[in-house]
Design an enzyme around this catalytic site. Structure first.
Site, PDB file in Angstrom:
ATOM      1  CB  SER A 144      17.122  -7.891   2.933  1.00 20.84           C
ATOM      2  OG  SER A 144      17.881  -7.742   1.765  1.00 20.84           O
ATOM      3  CE  LYS A 170      16.397  -4.786   0.462  1.00 22.72           C
ATOM      4  NZ  LYS A 170      16.728  -3.493   1.093  1.00 22.72           N
ATOM      5  CE  LYS A 172      19.925  -6.534  -0.956  1.00 19.53           C
ATOM      6  NZ  LYS A 172      20.128  -5.076  -0.888  1.00 19.53           N
ATOM      7  CG  ASP A 197      17.776  -3.167  -2.706  1.00 21.59           C
ATOM      8  OD1 ASP A 197      18.051  -2.277  -3.545  1.00 21.59           O
ATOM      9  OD2 ASP A 197      18.324  -3.244  -1.591  1.00 21.59           O
ATOM     10  CG  ASN A 199      21.808  -2.890  -3.366  1.00 19.97           C
ATOM     11  OD1 ASN A 199      21.389  -4.012  -3.086  1.00 19.97           O
ATOM     12  ND2 ASN A 199      21.860  -1.925  -2.476  1.00 19.97           N
ATOM     13  CD  GLU A 222      15.890  -0.634  -0.975  1.00 21.26           C
ATOM     14  OE1 GLU A 222      15.307  -1.724  -0.766  1.00 21.26           O
ATOM     15  OE2 GLU A 222      16.705  -0.156  -0.181  1.00 21.26           O
ATOM     16  CG  ASP A 247      19.313   2.250   0.246  1.00 17.29           C
ATOM     17  OD1 ASP A 247      19.747   3.038   1.103  1.00 17.29           O
ATOM     18  OD2 ASP A 247      19.702   1.051   0.204  1.00 17.29           O
ATOM     19  CE  LYS A 271      20.053   0.495   3.831  1.00 21.83           C
ATOM     20  NZ  LYS A 271      20.863   0.115   2.658  1.00 21.83           N
ATOM     21  N   GLY A 299      18.267  -1.667   6.501  1.00 21.64           N
ATOM     22  CA  GLY A 299      19.226  -2.365   7.351  1.00 21.64           C
ATOM     23  C   GLY A 299      20.559  -2.474   6.647  1.00 21.64           C
TER      24      GLY A 299
HETATM   25  O1  NPG Z   1      18.489  -6.697   6.961  1.00 23.27           O
HETATM   26  O2  NPG Z   1      20.256  -5.620   7.564  1.00 23.27           O
HETATM   27  C1  NPG Z   1      19.549  -6.167   6.710  1.00 23.27           C
HETATM   28  C2  NPG Z   1      20.041  -6.149   5.298  1.00 23.27           C
HETATM   29  C3  NPG Z   1      19.163  -5.361   4.404  1.00 23.27           C
HETATM   30  O3  NPG Z   1      19.501  -5.736   2.104  1.00 23.27           O
HETATM   31  C4  NPG Z   1      19.805  -5.124   3.076  1.00 23.27           C
HETATM   32  N1  NPG Z   1      20.738  -4.179   3.048  1.00 23.27           N
HETATM   33  O4  NPG Z   1      21.105  -2.421   0.036  1.00 23.27           O
HETATM   34  O5  NPG Z   1      19.741  -2.244   1.648  1.00 23.27           O
HETATM   35  C5  NPG Z   1      20.731  -2.760   1.149  1.00 23.27           C
HETATM   36  C6  NPG Z   1      21.464  -3.857   1.857  1.00 23.27           C
HETATM   37  C7  NPG Z   1      22.876  -3.575   2.244  1.00 23.27           C
HETATM   38  C8  NPG Z   1      23.456  -4.294   3.229  1.00 23.27           C
HETATM   39  C9  NPG Z   1      23.614  -2.614   1.648  1.00 23.27           C
HETATM   40  C10 NPG Z   1      24.743  -4.052   3.629  1.00 23.27           C
HETATM   41  C11 NPG Z   1      24.909  -2.384   2.040  1.00 23.27           C
HETATM   42  C12 NPG Z   1      25.463  -3.088   3.018  1.00 23.27           C
END
Ligand code: NPG
Length: 377
Positions: A144, A170, A172, A197, A199, A222, A247, A271, A299
């Site tokens: 990511s 991936k 953001k 992604d 969010n 995502e 997600d 998750k 993750g």
């Molecule tokens: O590889 O652990 C990893 C990070 C993957 O982008 C990632 N996580 O929105 O999925 C998500 C994001 C995230 C990370 C969201 C930390 C919230 C806290």
């Protein structure tokens, strides 16, 4: 529940909670903010046979979800850990039921559940992968990539990860940092497996912009909309050719079933923290597998504890897309386990030792600890 997921009961003597602050190798920017330090709660479940480890994936602030370090600490110390300590001896599979009276706080519950499962499996000498039903000894590793200064910088960073061997990228996105960034990566690297992604950074008003992403042949987009926007996600999904993956919206197996029934998405990011634990994660996996819906393992910048657990989860047969399970070094110079996850031919190994199959680096754990408390009966 199949027999393979029944572990022997544990006797819980104490629960130790720690807040850790672990520096990241580089800032990680998403649509909701920039992290330079991973603040995380590590949980130890103490039993007469030894300790089990878990991790609460909350962030320092409630930006990704309503939970955050202080809320998770409070509910764990006041309610969640005392409820298990009160029960004293129980099977790990009883944990969700014991904790059910407490509404929400899924990340907090998940961390303690994992510590209990780990303690039980270490005592039995069985691996977490075996317990969950893992069918692979390694899982494909996606990475990511946070929002960078500009599209050119993003291309540089992505190129570095591709050189390391990551099998899926991936990126953001957020309003104003979507089409040009995605176009730059697509143009620079051709037909690599690529997904984006958001969010929750968009609304239905942005549907025209999001539809423009269709031309980039993405694996998925995502969580474009808010956590509780299941109906708007269904409206958007009907407009896009790019598959919508959920997600934040998937907070339980029930939410997953509802989202699929509504057509809110066609792929699910699983998750364990977000949905209250690895047992619920298996339930989402099973539900999606039966429905023919692809899932992948998300993750949350896990330490070696959660990273080992995620590798085992991602080895279940329904995880047909690469997860956000990168090498520890993608985020950390120093992890808190003695053998951090490494990238080998684009894959991460599923640990095979008892429990999570990782050992805690006590010195590192100590070094990153900023708060601790031991709860007893
Ligand atoms: O590889 O652990 C990893 C990070 C993957 O982008 C990632 N996580 O929105 O999925 C998500 C994001 C995230 C990370 C969201 C930390 C919230 C806290």
């Amino acid at each position: 529940m199949p027999l393979t997921r029944a572990a022997a009961p544990v006797t819980l003597d104490a629960v130790e909670l720690r807040v850790l602050q672990i520096p990241l190798v580089s800032p990680f920017t998403t649509s909701f903010g920039t992290e330079t330090v991973r603040e995380v709660i590590v949980v130890a479940a103490e039993t007469p046979d030894g300790r089990g480890w878990g991790e609460v994936v909350t962030m320092a602030a409630p930006l990704y979800s309503s939970e955050y370090t202080a809320s998770a600490w409070d509910v764990l110390a006041r309610y969640v850990a005392p409820a298990l300590l009160e029960r004293r001896a129980f099977a790990p599979e009883e944990v969700p039921g014991i904790l059910r009276p407490f509404v929400g706080h899924r990340m907090a519950k998940a961390g303690l559940e994992l510590a209990v499962i780990d303690a039980a499996l270490r005592a039995e000498g069985r691996s977490f992968g075996q317990y969950l039903g893992a069918e692979k000894d390694r899982v494909p590793s996606g990475v990511s990539v946070g929002i960078q200064r500009d599209p050119a910088a993003l291309v540089d960073v992505v190129g570095g990860y591709l050189d390391e061997g990551y099998v899926r990228i991936k990126i953001k996105i957020k309003p104003g940092r979507d089409l040009a960034d995605t176009a730059a990566v697509r143009e620079a690297f051709g037909s690599i497996p690529l997904q984006v992604d958001a969010n929750s950074a968009y609304t239905l008003q942005d549907a025209d912009t999001l539809a423009e992403l269709d031309r980039f042949d993405l694996l998925l987009i995502e969580q474009p909309l808010q956590e509780d926007d299941l109906v708007d996600h269904a409206t958007l999904a009907a407009r896009l050719r790019t598959p919508v993956c959920l997600d934040e919206s998937i907070v339980s197996a029930k939410a997953a079933a509802d989202a699929l029934a509504l057509g809110s998405g066609s792929i699910i990011n699983v998750k364990a923290g977000r949905i209250g634990g690895y047992l619920e994660a298996v339930a989402v996996h099973d539900l999606c597998r039966d429905a023919g819906i692809a899932v992948w393992c998300g993750g949350m910048l896990e330490t070696g504890i959660g990273r080992a657990a995620n590798a085992a989860l991602a080895a279940l047969p329904g995880f047909t897309l690469p997860g956000d399970i990168s090498a520890s070094a993608r985020f950390y110079e120093h992890d808190i386990v003695t053998e951090p996850a490494v990238l080998d031919d684009g894959h991460v190994r599923v640990p095979t030792g008892p429990g999570l199959g990782v050992e805690i680096d006590a010195a590192a754990l100590e070094r990153f600890t900023v708060r601790r408390e031991r709860l007893t009966r």
